[in-house]
Scaffold this motif. Structure first.
Motif, PDB file in Angstrom:
ATOM      1  N   TRP A  27      35.315  42.310  46.120  1.00  0.00           N
ATOM      2  CA  TRP A  27      35.054  42.112  47.548  1.00  0.00           C
ATOM      3  C   TRP A  27      35.966  43.039  48.342  1.00  0.00           C
ATOM      4  CZ3 TRP A  27      31.949  37.978  49.686  1.00  0.00           C
ATOM      5  CH2 TRP A  27      31.370  37.159  48.711  1.00  0.00           C
ATOM      6  N   GLY A  28      35.450  43.590  49.413  1.00  0.00           N
ATOM      7  CA  GLY A  28      36.290  44.464  50.220  1.00  0.00           C
ATOM      8  C   GLY A  28      35.610  44.904  51.493  1.00  0.00           C
ATOM      9  N   ARG A  29      35.985  46.081  51.931  1.00  0.00           N
ATOM     10  CA  ARG A  29      35.468  46.620  53.184  1.00  0.00           C
ATOM     11  C   ARG A  29      35.430  48.136  53.078  1.00  0.00           C
ATOM     12  NH1 ARG A  29      39.403  44.658  57.592  1.00  0.00           N
ATOM     13  NH2 ARG A  29      38.066  45.960  58.903  1.00  0.00           N
ATOM     14  N   PHE A  30      34.874  48.791  54.087  1.00  0.00           N
ATOM     15  CA  PHE A  30      34.826  50.241  54.080  1.00  0.00           C
ATOM     16  C   PHE A  30      36.219  50.816  54.336  1.00  0.00           C
ATOM     17  CE2 PHE A  30      30.283  49.576  55.498  1.00  0.00           C
ATOM     18  CZ  PHE A  30      29.745  49.955  54.273  1.00  0.00           C
ATOM     19  N   THR A  31      36.546  51.860  53.573  1.00  0.00           N
ATOM     20  CA  THR A  31      37.812  52.557  53.768  1.00  0.00           C
ATOM     21  C   THR A  31      37.788  53.290  55.098  1.00  0.00           C
ATOM     22  OG1 THR A  31      37.985  52.873  51.377  1.00  0.00           O
ATOM     23  CG2 THR A  31      39.371  54.266  52.752  1.00  0.00           C
ATOM     24  N   GLU A  32      38.931  53.348  55.735  1.00  0.00           N
ATOM     25  CA  GLU A  32      39.050  54.067  56.997  1.00  0.00           C
ATOM     26  C   GLU A  32      39.943  55.289  56.799  1.00  0.00           C
ATOM     27  OE1 GLU A  32      40.519  51.271  59.795  1.00  0.00           O
ATOM     28  OE2 GLU A  32      38.703  50.036  59.797  1.00  0.00           O
ATOM     29  N   GLY A  33      39.819  56.271  57.695  1.00  0.00           N
ATOM     30  CA  GLY A  33      40.663  57.450  57.611  1.00  0.00           C
ATOM     31  C   GLY A  33      40.042  58.560  56.787  1.00  0.00           C
ATOM     32  N   ASP A  34      40.898  59.412  56.217  1.00  0.00           N
ATOM     33  CA  ASP A  34      40.437  60.608  55.512  1.00  0.00           C
ATOM     34  C   ASP A  34      39.662  60.286  54.246  1.00  0.00           C
ATOM     35  OD1 ASP A  34      41.676  62.108  57.453  1.00  0.00           O
ATOM     36  OD2 ASP A  34      43.527  62.395  56.298  1.00  0.00           O
ATOM     37  N   ASP A  35      39.918  59.108  53.635  1.00  0.00           N
ATOM     38  CA  ASP A  35      39.261  58.742  52.381  1.00  0.00           C
ATOM     39  C   ASP A  35      37.997  57.909  52.600  1.00  0.00           C
ATOM     40  OD1 ASP A  35      41.302  60.019  50.972  1.00  0.00           O
ATOM     41  OD2 ASP A  35      42.541  58.201  50.958  1.00  0.00           O
ATOM     42  N   ALA A  36      37.519  57.850  53.817  1.00  0.00           N
ATOM     43  CA  ALA A  36      36.428  56.933  54.148  1.00  0.00           C
ATOM     44  C   ALA A  36      35.095  57.341  53.517  1.00  0.00           C
ATOM     45  CB  ALA A  36      36.272  56.839  55.664  1.00  0.00           C
ATOM     46  N   GLY A  37      34.854  58.637  53.343  1.00  0.00           N
ATOM     47  CA  GLY A  37      33.549  59.055  52.843  1.00  0.00           C
ATOM     48  C   GLY A  37      32.511  58.996  53.952  1.00  0.00           C
ATOM     49  N   ASP A  38      31.251  59.297  53.619  1.00  0.00           N
ATOM     50  CA  ASP A  38      30.230  59.364  54.668  1.00  0.00           C
ATOM     51  C   ASP A  38      29.148  58.301  54.523  1.00  0.00           C
ATOM     52  OD1 ASP A  38      28.909  60.279  52.462  1.00  0.00           O
ATOM     53  OD2 ASP A  38      28.204  62.149  53.359  1.00  0.00           O
ATOM     54  N   GLY A  85      32.415  54.256  49.657  1.00  0.00           N
ATOM     55  CA  GLY A  85      33.587  54.340  50.529  1.00  0.00           C
ATOM     56  C   GLY A  85      34.244  52.984  50.686  1.00  0.00           C
ATOM     57  N   ALA A  86      34.287  52.221  49.576  1.00  0.00           N
ATOM     58  CA  ALA A  86      34.774  50.838  49.633  1.00  0.00           C
ATOM     59  C   ALA A  86      36.205  50.732  49.135  1.00  0.00           C
ATOM     60  CB  ALA A  86      33.877  49.939  48.782  1.00  0.00           C
ATOM     61  N   GLN A  87      36.950  49.853  49.735  1.00  0.00           N
ATOM     62  CA  GLN A  87      38.283  49.524  49.248  1.00  0.00           C
ATOM     63  C   GLN A  87      38.361  48.022  49.029  1.00  0.00           C
ATOM     64  OE1 GLN A  87      41.048  50.745  52.296  1.00  0.00           O
ATOM     65  NE2 GLN A  87      40.874  48.831  53.412  1.00  0.00           N
ATOM     66  N   GLU A  88      39.110  47.635  48.001  1.00  0.00           N
ATOM     67  CA  GLU A  88      39.202  46.222  47.655  1.00  0.00           C
ATOM     68  C   GLU A  88      39.977  45.463  48.720  1.00  0.00           C
ATOM     69  OE1 GLU A  88      40.747  43.460  43.905  1.00  0.00           O
ATOM     70  OE2 GLU A  88      40.329  45.605  43.633  1.00  0.00           O
ATOM     71  N   GLY A  89      39.451  44.286  49.089  1.00  0.00           N
ATOM     72  CA  GLY A  89      40.129  43.457  50.081  1.00  0.00           C
ATOM     73  C   GLY A  89      41.002  42.408  49.430  1.00  0.00           C
ATOM     74  N   VAL A  90      40.415  41.497  48.702  1.00  0.00           N
ATOM     75  CA  VAL A  90      41.159  40.436  48.038  1.00  0.00           C
ATOM     76  C   VAL A  90      40.593  40.229  46.639  1.00  0.00           C
ATOM     77  CG1 VAL A  90      41.745  39.225  50.172  1.00  0.00           C
ATOM     78  CG2 VAL A  90      39.658  38.616  48.955  1.00  0.00           C
ATOM     79  N   ASP A  91      41.416  39.668  45.761  1.00  0.00           N
ATOM     80  CA  ASP A  91      41.002  39.326  44.405  1.00  0.00           C
ATOM     81  C   ASP A  91      40.374  37.939  44.445  1.00  0.00           C
ATOM     82  OD1 ASP A  91      40.860  38.415  41.768  1.00  0.00           O
ATOM     83  OD2 ASP A  91      42.586  39.595  41.150  1.00  0.00           O
ATOM     84  N   ALA A  92      39.057  37.865  44.291  1.00  0.00           N
ATOM     85  CA  ALA A  92      38.341  36.593  44.443  1.00  0.00           C
ATOM     86  C   ALA A  92      38.831  35.547  43.455  1.00  0.00           C
ATOM     87  CB  ALA A  92      36.842  36.812  44.273  1.00  0.00           C
ATOM     88  N   SER A  93      39.012  35.945  42.203  1.00  0.00           N
ATOM     89  CA  SER A  93      39.434  34.985  41.183  1.00  0.00           C
ATOM     90  C   SER A  93      40.825  34.441  41.477  1.00  0.00           C
ATOM     91  CB  SER A  93      39.403  35.644  39.801  1.00  0.00           C
ATOM     92  OG  SER A  93      39.855  34.750  38.809  1.00  0.00           O
ATOM     93  N   SER A  94      41.761  35.332  41.783  1.00  0.00           N
ATOM     94  CA  SER A  94      43.137  34.924  42.060  1.00  0.00           C
ATOM     95  C   SER A  94      43.221  34.055  43.316  1.00  0.00           C
ATOM     96  CB  SER A  94      44.024  36.163  42.219  1.00  0.00           C
ATOM     97  OG  SER A  94      45.341  35.799  42.571  1.00  0.00           O
ATOM     98  N   GLU A  95      42.497  34.471  44.372  1.00  0.00           N
ATOM     99  CA  GLU A  95      42.528  33.707  45.627  1.00  0.00           C
ATOM    100  C   GLU A  95      41.921  32.316  45.445  1.00  0.00           C
ATOM    101  OE1 GLU A  95      42.876  35.013  49.394  1.00  0.00           O
ATOM    102  OE2 GLU A  95      44.543  35.874  48.282  1.00  0.00           O
ATOM    103  N   THR A  96      40.836  32.227  44.679  1.00  0.00           N
ATOM    104  CA  THR A  96      40.208  30.926  44.447  1.00  0.00           C
ATOM    105  C   THR A  96      41.143  30.010  43.676  1.00  0.00           C
ATOM    106  OG1 THR A  96      38.000  31.938  44.425  1.00  0.00           O
ATOM    107  CG2 THR A  96      38.201  29.736  43.485  1.00  0.00           C
ATOM    108  N   ARG A  97      41.783  30.533  42.636  1.00  0.00           N
ATOM    109  CA  ARG A  97      42.730  29.719  41.858  1.00  0.00           C
ATOM    110  C   ARG A  97      43.900  29.261  42.722  1.00  0.00           C
ATOM    111  NH1 ARG A  97      41.801  33.718  37.871  1.00  0.00           N
ATOM    112  NH2 ARG A  97      43.821  34.675  38.357  1.00  0.00           N
ATOM    113  N   THR A  98      44.393  30.146  43.585  1.00  0.00           N
ATOM    114  CA  THR A  98      45.499  29.775  44.473  1.00  0.00           C
ATOM    115  C   THR A  98      45.074  28.695  45.454  1.00  0.00           C
ATOM    116  OG1 THR A  98      46.456  32.003  44.314  1.00  0.00           O
ATOM    117  CG2 THR A  98      47.160  30.651  46.170  1.00  0.00           C
ATOM    118  N   LEU A  99      43.850  28.816  45.970  1.00  0.00           N
ATOM    119  CA  LEU A  99      43.334  27.797  46.880  1.00  0.00           C
ATOM    120  C   LEU A  99      43.239  26.443  46.183  1.00  0.00           C
ATOM    121  CD1 LEU A  99      42.021  26.869  49.533  1.00  0.00           C
ATOM    122  CD2 LEU A  99      39.824  27.645  48.597  1.00  0.00           C
TER     123      LEU A  99
END
Length: 331
Positions: free
Chosen positions: A53-64, A188-202
């Motif tokens: 899970w993540g979002r689009f990268t911003e800046g020079d590495d964003a891609g098109d 042009g995606a970057q990882e936001g959070v680790d779903a498995s780790s976040e779920t276990r922590t929750l």
């Protein structure tokens, strides 16, 4: 679930040493009950798989990819052209990483007030059917459960410039790490959070909260069921767990109590958590109270920190909680 636009391009490849070729489709497909069922089946399979899970990268590495998608959304580029250009890039991934091609499905759909863009490289598998004379015949069908590449973008959340870090999700469990990395680069995606780790922590935060509140066995079971039902439903819909909503489910009388517990104990959780089905399926609480003894623990601890001797009906706790250990030493 109206499909606003959809198209399928075919990428052929006969083997590892053969270059891939693209057979593009020149017109978008019209919505139909069959197409809606196909997309619903694909979404269901996608939601059940391990994803990043993540979002689009911003800046020079964003891609098109994101700018092209933005042009599509504001009407500066038509859907067929957008999909054709995307198919060309996916063809390059097939050339580099996959022995066989497939059918690239790209669909723009609306669910309620939310719009999504889904894409998946689907392969055919052989099945069986009956002809008009009731003879068994072989038929080719699309395999929705094992796409080589797949991604889903919450367009509404992205366009609203949401603070969420996970409006985009894509598969990582097919074809190896290099394919997944190159697919992420294409998007042009970057990882936001680790779903498995976040779920276990929750789930750990919830377990701690239940123990802190010293709830009865019935209350503990009811709250556990509410948490798992909500999280599982969100996972099935491909939506994140929202801590505000979850806190209200945990305690309707004090709707902010669980949320404040998470913040005060500094679990480091994001306001929105992409649910991991595997972690949810492994979570269940064992609780019991009798004769002045109250016991409650997570099911995944059984066999490691906690053992049950059925022959002698004994429960063996290997790792005594620090607070309890200190009390026992002082007694």
């Amino acid at each position: 679930m109206p499909i606003l636009q959809s198209i399928v391009h075919t990428i052929d490849k006969a083997g590892s040493d053969t270059p891939a070729t693209l057979t593009p489709t020149t017109e978008a497909m019209s919505d139909s009950p069959t197409m809606s069922e196909l997309l619903a089946g694909l979404n269901k399979a996608f939601h059940g798989k391990a994803k990043t899970w993540g979002r689009f990268t911003e800046g020079d590495d964003a891609g098109d990819f994101a700018p092209r998608l933005s042009s599509l959304m504001v009407g500066d580029q038509d859907f067929v052209t957008f999909s054709r250009e995307l198919a060309e890039r996916v063809k390059a991934l097939v050339d580099d990483h996959l022995p066989l091609g497939g059918h690239l499905l790209i669909a723009h759909e609306r669910q309620g007030d939310t719009e999504y863009l889904s894409l998946a490289l689907l392969h055919q598998r052989q099945g069986f059917g009956l002809d008009d004379d009731q003879n068994v015949v072989t038929v080719n069908q699309l395999n929705l459960t094992q796409p080589s590449l797949a991604a889903r973008i919450n367009l509404t959340q992205w366009q609203e410039d949401s603070p969420s870090r996970q409006y985009l999700s894509f598969l990582r469990d097919r074809g190896g790490k290099k394919l997944a990395d190159d697919f992420a680069a294409l998007l042009g995606a970057q990882e936001g959070v680790d779903a498995s780790s976040e779920t276990r922590t929750l789930l750990k935060a919830f377990s701690d909260y239940v123990e802190q509140e010293d709830l009865s066995e019935e209350q503990s079971r009811e709250k556990t069921d509410a948490v798992i039902d909500y999280a599982s439903d969100q996972a099935s819909r491909g939506e994140p767990i929202t801590l505000d909503e979850l806190s209200e489910l945990v305690d309707e009388q004090q709707p902010k109590a669980f949320y404040e517990h998470i913040r005060q104990q500094d679990y480091g959780l994001s306001p929105e958590i992409p649910p991991d089905k595997r972690a949810l399926n492994q979570f269940r609480r064992f609780t019991g109270r009798a004769g002045g003894v109250s016991i409650s623990f997570d099911s995944h601890l059984l066999g490691s920190s906690v053992e049950y001797d059925a022959e002698q009906d004994r429960l063996i706790i290997k790792k005594v909680p620090t607070g309890l250990r200190d009390q026992l030493k002082k007694s």
